[in-house]
Design an enzyme around this catalytic site. Structure first.
Site, PDB file in Angstrom:
ATOM      1  N   LYS A  11     -36.888   3.566 -21.514  1.00 21.12           N
ATOM      2  CA  LYS A  11     -37.452   2.284 -20.782  1.00 21.12           C
ATOM      3  C   LYS A  11     -38.849   2.533 -20.224  1.00 21.12           C
ATOM      4  O   LYS A  11     -39.420   1.449 -19.855  1.00 21.12           O
ATOM      5  CB  LYS A  11     -36.570   2.262 -19.387  1.00 21.12           C
ATOM      6  CG  LYS A  11     -34.978   1.608 -19.885  1.00 21.12           C
ATOM      7  CD  LYS A  11     -35.203   0.181 -20.172  1.00 21.12           C
ATOM      8  CE  LYS A  11     -33.913  -0.427 -20.121  1.00 21.12           C
ATOM      9  NZ  LYS A  11     -33.772  -2.001 -20.475  1.00 21.12           N
TER      10      LYS A  11
ATOM     11  N   SER B  71     -30.590   7.452 -25.445  1.00 21.41           N
ATOM     12  CA  SER B  71     -31.507   6.427 -24.715  1.00 21.41           C
ATOM     13  C   SER B  71     -31.718   7.088 -23.343  1.00 21.41           C
ATOM     14  O   SER B  71     -32.785   6.830 -22.503  1.00 21.41           O
ATOM     15  CB  SER B  71     -30.693   5.144 -24.793  1.00 21.41           C
ATOM     16  OG  SER B  71     -29.780   5.159 -24.032  1.00 21.41           O
TER      17      SER B  71
END
Length: 510
Positions: free
Chosen positions: A50, A304
């Protein structure tokens, strides 16, 4: 797509982000008979991809916008990216996070300089509150996924993959929450190498992109599960939907148990702990391979993130074996008489027993809850059920029963009326194949077993709690017999946990 490729090639991410490695998974590759590689976005400074999109968006802010400060809504990973980027740029950052956000993420955001506001039970409530605060105070809203600059920042993952693996790639599996990562990777990969399949992966309990594609546009799910909190998004963005609808080759959904199994796979190969959303893509890859749907060529999964509370690992460890179809949970009815347990365990042969729960009940039959380790998945489970039923035993498969897995397995027991002369002992024995049967062989039929609880926790020693009906005149004989078994044991009859919850006369012993 050309505009996004240009944005990706010129994005500003490496002021704060790093190029993460693409690493092979040799153990999983051998098991699946397919080359599997993992993109390690869990190694970013905020332990998540992110940071890429957050910083790329904030790098585009004007001087006037920087002076106003920024605000975002996030379950944690986007929040950390915004907080780190804002601190590096000298910008005020207000972060609205759901009250369900893992504490590790809240603490990390605060440590990075973000001003945390906890609001709502999920991402969508937090986002709505962030929009209100932005309007009230003039903050610039930094969207976690539905923004071209954020999408382009996430797309640098695809850029790195093309550089790191110029040879043939069968498919890239990408986790989907709001869709920013999937949209960015698909935009770059499909422009450069359209032969590579890009496959999105969502949890079964939060499949918002799959629902949007089926409906022809973003729709709000009635509710989403929070286990994979990093992808617990009720409604995907308009822009991410447009790109994913046009460019993704498929979307796979997986269960929480399958995610837990993928977390274990990552640990086994990398000695790294992924958060549930981080292991989501690998779970989808495994499902495609196991059902024969994965394309030829090496397969890549995006890890992720790694922002997971340590206590969440208790649930993961409990469910990982089931998720990889390496454990069966069965409810079995056996005759209620001495020796039944040994006969049942002998029937299972050399298979490892992972769990064995029983509590005496009046009648001619007894119900036990048993866990059995599998080496051949559902096929072996079916064989075991056939074996037991052929011997006249009633069997109910509890492997996919959520109530059984979450609750009932821990509740087998309770007080029994008119149960006389019960004493409770705790035993410990070396944990190896056949150890439970050897232990049971040591308990003769001279005394009736009224309670039995065993769970294999992966430790070097197995631990068993056993209730035995011991008439007073045989007390000395029992103690002498226990000494001959050869395993350490402790008398727990006066243990307050037993007296409070299992003894039929708790008050008389207190």
């Amino acid at each position: 797509m050309t505009d996004y490729v240009r944005k990706i090639l010129t994005s500003s991410v490496y002021d704060v982000a790093i190029q993460t490695p693409l690493e092979p998974m040799p153990r999983l590759s051998a098991r699946l008979a397919r080359p599997v590689l993992l993109k390690r976005e869990d190694l970013q400074p905020v332990f998540s991809f992110k940071i890429r999109g957050a910083h790329n968006r904030m790098a585009q802010l004007s001087a006037e916008e920087r002076a106003r400060g920024v605000i975002c809504a996030s379950a944690g990973n986007h929040a950390q990216g915004v907080a780190l980027s804002a601190t590096r740029m000298g910008i005020r950052a207000v972060i609205v996070m759901p009250t369900t956000t893992p504490a590790i993420k809240v603490t990390a955001v605060q440590a990075l300089g973000g001003e945390v506001v906890l609001f709502g039970d999920g991402f969508d409530a937090a986002r709505a509150h962030a929009a209100i605060l932005a309007e009230r105070h003039g903050y610039v809203f930094v969207h976690p996924f539905d923004d071209p600059d954020v999408i382009a920042g996430q797309g640098t993952v695809g850029l790195e993959l093309m550089r790191q693996h110029p040879d043939k790639i069968g498919a890239i599996y990408v986790p989907i929450g709001g869709g920013g990562l999937a949209a960015g990777i698909a935009a770059f990969v499909k422009f450069l190498r359209p032969d590579i399949r890009v496959i999105g992966v969502e949890p079964e309990e939060a499949a918002s992109m799959q629902a949007a594609i089926a409906a022809g546009g973003p729709v709000a799910l009635d509710q989403v599960g929070l286990f994979a909190d990093g992808v617990a998004v009720r409604q995907v963005g308009n822009e991410t939907f447009r790109i994913c609808r046009d460019l993704l080759d498929d979307i796979v959904t997986v269960s929480a148990d399958e995610i837990c199994a993928a977390i274990k796979d990552i640990f086994d190969d990398m000695r790294a702990i992924a958060e549930p959303a981080g292991a989501l893509a690998l779970a989808g890859l495994r499902r495609d391979v196991e059902r024969g749907a994965a394309p030829d060529g090496p397969l890549i999964a995006i890890n992720s993130g790694a922002n997971v509370n340590f206590d969440r690992l208790r649930y993961v460890a409990e469910r990982a074996e089931i998720g990889e179809r390496a454990e069966a949970l069965l409810a079995v009815t056996i005759p209620e008489h001495p020796g039944s347990y040994r006969a049942f365990i002998r029937l299972l042969g050399k298979r490892a027993i992972t769990e064995f729960n029983y509590r005496y009940a009046h009648g001619t039959t007894a119900s036990i809850f048993v866990g059995i380790k599998l080496t051949d998945g559902d096929r072996e489970k079916a064989d075991i059920i056939d074996l037991l039923t052929a011997r006249g035993l009633a069997v109910t498969d509890m492997t996919d029963n959520e109530v059984a897995k979450l609750h009932v397995r821990h509740m087998v027991g309770g007080r029994v009326n008119d149960l006389r002369d019960e004493q409770v002992f705790r035993f410990q024995f070396p944990e190896r194949p056949g150890a439970l049967l050897k232990f049971l062989e040591g308990l003769t039929d001279a005394w009736n077993i009224s309670l039995f609880h065993y769970r294999n926790h992966g430790a070097d020693y197995g631990r068993v709690l056993v209730g035995i009906q011991v008439p007073p005149e045989t007390q000395d004989d029992l103690i002498e017999h226990l000494e001959t078994i050869g395993f350490p044991w402790w008398d727990e009859t006066d243990n307050p946990a037993y007296r409070q919850f299992l003894d039929q006369h708790p008050a008389s012993r207190i």
